[in-house]
Write an enzyme that holds these catalytic residues in place. Sequence first.
Site, PDB file in Angstrom:
ATOM      1  N   GLU A 192      45.248  33.751  35.815  1.00 15.75           N
ATOM      2  CA  GLU A 192      46.036  34.000  37.007  1.00 15.75           C
ATOM      3  C   GLU A 192      45.146  33.998  38.243  1.00 15.75           C
ATOM      4  O   GLU A 192      44.006  34.448  38.210  1.00 15.75           O
ATOM      5  CB  GLU A 192      46.765  35.338  36.874  1.00 15.75           C
ATOM      6  CG  GLU A 192      47.679  35.326  35.663  1.00 15.75           C
ATOM      7  CD  GLU A 192      48.518  36.573  35.508  1.00 15.75           C
ATOM      8  OE1 GLU A 192      49.503  36.502  34.765  1.00 15.75           O
ATOM      9  OE2 GLU A 192      48.214  37.610  36.114  1.00 15.75           O
ATOM     10  N   CYS A 249      41.940  35.119  45.179  1.00 14.14           N
ATOM     11  CA  CYS A 249      41.290  35.957  44.174  1.00 14.14           C
ATOM     12  C   CYS A 249      41.335  35.206  42.845  1.00 14.14           C
ATOM     13  O   CYS A 249      42.409  34.921  42.324  1.00 14.14           O
ATOM     14  CB  CYS A 249      42.071  37.269  44.103  1.00 14.14           C
ATOM     15  SG  CYS A 249      41.477  38.396  42.851  1.00 14.14           S
ATOM     16  N   CYS A 307      38.256  40.171  29.177  1.00  9.36           N
ATOM     17  CA  CYS A 307      36.968  40.706  29.623  1.00  9.36           C
ATOM     18  C   CYS A 307      36.440  41.621  28.533  1.00  9.36           C
ATOM     19  O   CYS A 307      37.208  42.283  27.856  1.00  9.36           O
ATOM     20  CB  CYS A 307      37.157  41.494  30.920  1.00  9.36           C
ATOM     21  SG  CYS A 307      35.598  42.044  31.680  1.00  9.36           S
ATOM     22  N   CYS A 345      36.362  48.470  31.119  1.00 10.82           N
ATOM     23  CA  CYS A 345      36.529  49.500  32.139  1.00 10.82           C
ATOM     24  C   CYS A 345      37.848  50.244  31.873  1.00 10.82           C
ATOM     25  O   CYS A 345      38.880  49.629  31.586  1.00 10.82           O
ATOM     26  CB  CYS A 345      36.522  48.890  33.542  1.00 10.82           C
ATOM     27  SG  CYS A 345      34.925  48.136  33.939  1.00 10.82           S
ATOM     28  N   CYS A 384      41.319  49.344  33.790  1.00 11.32           N
ATOM     29  CA  CYS A 384      41.625  47.941  34.073  1.00 11.32           C
ATOM     30  C   CYS A 384      42.480  47.349  32.968  1.00 11.32           C
ATOM     31  O   CYS A 384      42.152  47.476  31.785  1.00 11.32           O
ATOM     32  CB  CYS A 384      40.316  47.151  34.212  1.00 11.32           C
ATOM     33  SG  CYS A 384      40.594  45.390  34.516  1.00 11.32           S
ATOM     34  N   GLY A 397      38.129  39.042  34.383  1.00  8.85           N
ATOM     35  CA  GLY A 397      36.809  38.725  33.855  1.00  8.85           C
ATOM     36  C   GLY A 397      35.656  39.268  34.671  1.00  8.85           C
ATOM     37  O   GLY A 397      35.812  39.702  35.815  1.00  8.85           O
ATOM     38  N   GLU A 398      34.493  39.240  34.049  1.00 12.18           N
ATOM     39  CA  GLU A 398      33.251  39.661  34.704  1.00 12.18           C
ATOM     40  C   GLU A 398      32.460  38.384  35.010  1.00 12.18           C
ATOM     41  O   GLU A 398      31.897  37.763  34.100  1.00 12.18           O
ATOM     42  CB  GLU A 398      32.481  40.605  33.771  1.00 12.18           C
ATOM     43  CG  GLU A 398      31.033  40.855  34.165  1.00 12.18           C
ATOM     44  CD  GLU A 398      30.842  41.309  35.617  1.00 12.18           C
ATOM     45  OE1 GLU A 398      31.534  42.237  36.063  1.00 12.18           O
ATOM     46  OE2 GLU A 398      29.990  40.712  36.300  1.00 12.18           O
ATOM     47  N   ASN A 455      46.062  50.680  40.682  1.00 10.12           N
ATOM     48  CA  ASN A 455      47.320  50.017  40.351  1.00 10.12           C
ATOM     49  C   ASN A 455      47.653  50.295  38.894  1.00 10.12           C
ATOM     50  O   ASN A 455      46.957  49.817  38.003  1.00 10.12           O
ATOM     51  CB  ASN A 455      47.205  48.506  40.575  1.00 10.12           C
ATOM     52  CG  ASN A 455      47.160  48.198  42.052  1.00 10.12           C
ATOM     53  OD1 ASN A 455      48.040  48.589  42.810  1.00 10.12           O
ATOM     54  ND2 ASN A 455      46.097  47.517  42.478  1.00 10.12           N
ATOM     55  N   CYS A 493      45.463  44.126  42.230  1.00  8.61           N
ATOM     56  CA  CYS A 493      44.158  44.316  41.603  1.00  8.61           C
ATOM     57  C   CYS A 493      44.267  44.974  40.250  1.00  8.61           C
ATOM     58  O   CYS A 493      44.887  46.011  40.115  1.00  8.61           O
ATOM     59  CB  CYS A 493      43.383  45.347  42.411  1.00  8.61           C
ATOM     60  SG  CYS A 493      42.260  44.717  43.506  1.00  8.61           S
TER      61      CYS A 493
HETATM   62  N1  SAH Z   1      34.547  42.270  36.650  1.00  8.86           N
HETATM   63  C1  SAH Z   1      34.470  42.291  38.087  1.00  8.86           C
HETATM   64  C2  SAH Z   1      35.768  41.853  38.746  1.00  8.86           C
HETATM   65  C3  SAH Z   1      36.873  42.809  38.400  1.00  8.86           C
HETATM   66  S1  SAH Z   1      38.381  42.834  39.316  1.00  8.86           S
HETATM   67  C4  SAH Z   1      34.108  43.681  38.536  1.00  8.86           C
HETATM   68  O1  SAH Z   1      34.097  44.572  37.708  1.00  8.86           O
HETATM   69  O2  SAH Z   1      33.809  43.872  39.710  1.00  8.86           O
HETATM   70  C5  SAH Z   1      38.010  43.403  40.933  1.00  8.86           C
HETATM   71  C6  SAH Z   1      38.133  44.900  41.187  1.00  8.86           C
HETATM   72  O3  SAH Z   1      39.383  45.459  40.781  1.00  8.86           O
HETATM   73  C7  SAH Z   1      37.047  45.680  40.476  1.00  8.86           C
HETATM   74  O4  SAH Z   1      36.451  46.573  41.370  1.00  8.86           O
HETATM   75  C8  SAH Z   1      37.837  46.417  39.428  1.00  8.86           C
HETATM   76  O5  SAH Z   1      37.157  47.558  38.995  1.00  8.86           O
HETATM   77  C9  SAH Z   1      39.126  46.705  40.161  1.00  8.86           C
HETATM   78  N2  SAH Z   1      40.240  47.113  39.306  1.00  8.86           N
HETATM   79  C10 SAH Z   1      40.389  46.870  37.984  1.00  8.86           C
HETATM   80  N3  SAH Z   1      41.527  47.417  37.528  1.00  8.86           N
HETATM   81  C11 SAH Z   1      42.118  48.022  38.578  1.00  8.86           C
HETATM   82  C12 SAH Z   1      43.335  48.738  38.740  1.00  8.86           C
HETATM   83  N4  SAH Z   1      44.178  48.915  37.731  1.00  8.86           N
HETATM   84  N5  SAH Z   1      43.632  49.207  39.971  1.00  8.86           N
HETATM   85  C13 SAH Z   1      42.796  48.972  41.001  1.00  8.86           C
HETATM   86  N6  SAH Z   1      41.648  48.303  40.914  1.00  8.86           N
HETATM   87  C14 SAH Z   1      41.295  47.834  39.704  1.00  8.86           C
END
Ligand code: SAH
Length: 373
Positions: free
Chosen positions: A107, A120, A127, A131, A134, A175-176, A306, A349
């Site tokens: 997506e 984005c 991933c 975390c 997420c 993803g990372e 979120n 996000c």
């Molecule tokens: N793997 C990368 C990109 C992740 S997505 C990273 O960790 O930075 C981008 C951002 O969204 C990251 O800061 C991630 O921690 C955040 N994120 C993930 N899940 C989320 C959620 N449910 N609500 C808000 N932010 C979130």
Amino acid sequence: MTDAPAAIRQNLFGLDRAGLEAFAVQAGEPAFRAKQLMTWLYRKQVTNFADMTDISKVFRARLPEIAQVRLPTLEAEQTSADGTRKWVLRLDAGGDGPASKVGGAIETVYIPEANRGTLCISSQVGCALDCAFCSTAQQGLQRNLTAAEIVSQVWFAQRTLGDARISNVVFMGMGEPLANYAEVVTAIRVLQDDLGFGLSKRRVTVSTSGLVPFMDRLASDVDIALAVSLHAPTDPLRDELVPINRKYPIAELMAACDRYVQRDRKMHVTYEYVMLDGVNDGIEQARALARLLKNRPAKVNLIPFNPFPDTRFARSPADRIKRFSDVLRAQGVLTTTRRTRGDDIDAACGQLVGRVANRQRNRLSNIPVQVAP
Ligand code: SAH
């Protein structure tokens, strides 16, 4: 004459300038063919060799025998009430990773704002980093995206958006990015190349949970903005929220951030901090965060959490986010709060999940994250 089987025809889509030059030279053509191909593929969005009119007729006729232009298929497109847009791309089986045979879906989200348009993009299907807050983490790592698949997200978005310009690209989808390093760097080169997508260097941002060795490599390979998912000011809490912290704790992460900005006095790191009700949003935590960032070139981006089904977390109430932000600002730390966009199309996000056939969980515990440079 019939075309060679797809497998031996090189996919030109996703190659950066150096890759296209190598292809041209290997085909016995001058290196400048790379510039022509690059302009057609990315800038003019022409994928049919026959239409690439400034390339010699002979080579144009030969191209389909030795090369192809293969992109994912556009499966769905959605527009949110607030103007946010989302694309779902269906992938071929391919790439690498634990489930390299699976296709899956990725997506991409476009967020229009008054002074910019941010795309984005995703770097992996799923991933491995796990975390806690997420939703992508829940499906584990399915596979890495190829550079072609990463670049195609920008390509499809640009095609739909036309003149509504994409000014910024952020690797903040699924993803990372630094766990798929080589493909991500190739994609960055295409995005930043004048003959590719021509994006200004610091308007492309890699967001990482903190794969320290790759942060150093990134600094030496490309010129790009960096965002770091901090989410906690102390190790015990960050160990829980962002488990890669057990491998690269905060002190090491901050040292890597300091090295990253060393090359340029004007550079800063953006620290992302998801606001989780009662977990990391207290005043003491804001103070600890301020102490950590105070004397660094830093911006903090507070992201209201979120929620997604079955999560144990809740979003901090607006007044708590405001209070947290006030503490940081009082200490001189530049702080913004991200507006939540695209909620109604699950484009916010951390809500990007794609749809995968194989929902088996490949978690950090059983998939070694590739970390050595
Ligand atoms: N793997 C990368 C990109 C992740 S997505 C990273 O960790 O930075 C981008 C951002 O969204 C990251 O800061 C991630 O921690 C955040 N994120 C993930 N899940 C989320 C959620 N449910 N609500 C808000 N932010 C979130």
